[in-house]
Design an enzyme around this catalytic site. Sequence first.
Site, PDB file in Angstrom:
ATOM      1  CG  HIS A  26      -1.955   1.049   1.195  1.00  0.00           C
ATOM      2  ND1 HIS A  26      -1.715   2.362   1.555  1.00  0.00           N
ATOM      3  CD2 HIS A  26      -3.245   1.009   0.793  1.00  0.00           C
ATOM      4  CE1 HIS A  26      -2.822   3.064   1.392  1.00  0.00           C
ATOM      5  NE2 HIS A  26      -3.764   2.272   0.928  1.00  0.00           N
ATOM      6  CD  GLU A  33      -5.528   2.467  -2.994  1.00  0.00           C
ATOM      7  OE1 GLU A  33      -6.635   2.748  -2.523  1.00  0.00           O
ATOM      8  OE2 GLU A  33      -4.516   2.253  -2.290  1.00  0.00           O
TER       9      GLU A  33
END
Lengths: 227, 227, 227, 227
Positions: free
Chosen positions: D95, D143
């Site tokens: 992430h 993302e």
Amino acid sequence: MKIGYPLILINFKAYSEASGKRGLQLAKVAEKVSKETGITIAVAPQLTDLAFIASQVEIPVFSQHVDDVPPGSYTGHVTLEAVKDAGAVGTMVNHSERRVRADQVDVIVKRARSLGLTTVVCTNTPEVTAAMAALGPDMVAIEPPELIGTGIPVSKAKPEVVTSSVELVKKVNPNVKVLCGAGITVGEDVAAALRLGTVGVLLASGVVKAKDWEKAILDLISPIIKK
Amino acid sequence: MKIGYPLILINFKAYSEASGKRGLQLAKVAEKVSKETGITIAVAPQLTDLAFIASQVEIPVFSQHVDDVPPGSYTGHVTLEAVKDAGAVGTMVNHSERRVRADQVDVIVKRARSLGLTTVVCTNTPEVTAAMAALGPDMVAIEPPELIGTGIPVSKAKPEVVTSSVELVKKVNPNVKVLCGAGITVGEDVAAALRLGTVGVLLASGVVKAKDWEKAILDLISPIIKK
Amino acid sequence: MKIGYPLILINFKAYSEASGKRGLQLAKVAEKVSKETGITIAVAPQLTDLAFIASQVEIPVFSQHVDDVPPGSYTGHVTLEAVKDAGAVGTMVNHSERRVRADQVDVIVKRARSLGLTTVVCTNTPEVTAAMAALGPDMVAIEPPELIGTGIPVSKAKPEVVTSSVELVKKVNPNVKVLCGAGITVGEDVAAALRLGTVGVLLASGVVKAKDWEKAILDLISPIIKK
Amino acid sequence: MKIGYPLILINFKAYSEASGKRGLQLAKVAEKVSKETGITIAVAPQLTDLAFIASQVEIPVFSQHVDDVPPGSYTGHVTLEAVKDAGAVGTMVNHSERRVRADQVDVIVKRARSLGLTTVVCTNTPEVTAAMAALGPDMVAIEPPELIGTGIPVSKAKPEVVTSSVELVKKVNPNVKVLCGAGITVGEDVAAALRLGTVGVLLASGVVKAKDWEKAILDLISPIIKK
């Protein structure tokens, strides 16, 4: 300065044998052999010696590492701009002894391209080689870490790692050239590396720790000269 | 090369204004002012310029960072030995932009001492200053990160951070000298820093980004010359 | 939940023997022995098991690690608040297998105090122990990494490391308690640790990898019960 | 537990709104909506709550992060085995708030596969998405970090980032599914994401910080139910 192929890239690592003035001497030996033979021999000196050595030799000089930050308030970081200002032609990045993250390689490759610097991204497995090729560097250098510094050449011990890497790179991004490294010591290893589809080798202790640098480099490139 | 006090330590960071040949020019200006005034002005060039600059000036040169590894198979690392071979007198470490762990500072401080290199460990709070002093470096440099690069001097904005640091260091390890930094731009800031019990200042943009380096450095040291 | 002394802190590490339900079983055994003997036996389960185990036992539970970030947009981080919400009484931090930087320990110790959480900061040398004590945690735990997991107890192999640590902590910050660890396996090691001036021990494989957990823990605390 | 598509993956991050018992409540709400609508809603609780929550719900639970180490002497690390023992079906990794290196993703993906765990590798650019796809995870989740937490959906603000990612992944490794995330808040964003070629979305604050969790999740999946 143009980089020719096959390419022999000598990584000085943090070896005391190639630190400071001794690093300059080794770079001078590489320059001499390169000029005499026409083979491209590039060097990656210690970070602290980069400008010192790059300002005194006429062979391609690479940084061993670069950070993904732009010039600015970043104490202790190595920027691509500093690498360029130092007189280097490019940089290695993601060596097994100094890994960075994929998003950082992405930034570095893109910024290096805009600065006209050549990137060599080190990898350890065929899958990681494919991954790094997807980021579009000039070269990837596959080096199984377990062979680094052993004198057991990857081109002999794990030829399938090299050929799989070459194949995957062709599929993912055929513009990316492949080097291999780990355990490369003699000319035979270089010849094998080229036969497996690479454009050259990355090596360190095989040259740096040799008693006679000139002899070691000449031996390394003997199969390429003969051709 | 002996380090005199008060000490002005100019950190070039990764600023493009002080990269490569421009870095050498700035170091030359610092050397000129130092020779003319007798004040110790030290510089911390970019890592890639360390040997290049240290080999051409006669003022103390520091590395901006050092790793805790010995010479060897450590691509892309900066060893204390490389710092010494480059001609530097010592190294900064743990700058807020390049923190390392306490156990690494411990290794670095001990090994630097055995190599005759001077260590400046950067810190951010009085407690961390005390902690780093417990490791026995030559100097600690307290710099509240929120003031770095602002032009608001720590010696004015947070004098209590400096005085607490000085007091705690006296208690924990009185042999350790204290510098302060962050926001230092003019001579008044240096004078204030000395009044608070430090032996000098660490600064970067205040000099590096000045239009006239010589004027900026002269202004900085004016209160010390007057004394 | 109050932490009594002497303290036996069992670190489950990432051992498969103490993962998930097996981790809960081990915590239950520790709880049973603690209740029967009155000796404080605390556990540090795997991060993923923290709330699962802390919600089912009535002995002090510690996190093995914590990050220095507050609650918020920090995927994959462990906050002090999450540790507290999980039902733990405190946290270890800076273990040799998961070091953090001194400025992060500083933040963690200060925030833990305001949240009512107990901090155990691991260290490796007397100097680092003194440094971490300067940050004011509840406890420091000195563990020479080279002895971890060997079964050779620090209290026997390097008693001077423990006694130097205890002395330096007394000087720097006498409010900080000292634990020791590395190689602790039997009751004799615990007795020696207490004689050297610590308030207890930190151990892992000595209990986790024992065939009979209850027997191993009972053996460990036998010298303390006898007292 | 099988993962169905479209997939809604709710990342609890380190938000206090979804920590400890509140995290369990949110997971219970997700489970309720999933059961009532038949849409797969997965959750990624805080690391410390993983086993606690996974043992009490019957929807897919993911870890927010995992380390590349096997079970053993690795204090403060999250192993794949611990994730599995905790009852999770898989793990997110890389992430933007917790990046790891490509060679670590390679190890994690290969080991997760042998353990039957599902991997979701987060990425930030089309190139990095292609790179991570080359490593063969089950899913990649693109993302753009600059949109995370803004409420400005990637599917609207940067649709070309999503479509380029989808295309590159098809070329590099068509077995890898693509999620997208960043700024996803309402059903319209999910519908747009699916139209761009993804199999679902990764989101966090859009649900976690909503006043009414059930309403927020129902709104999110409304376009999928209608289909």
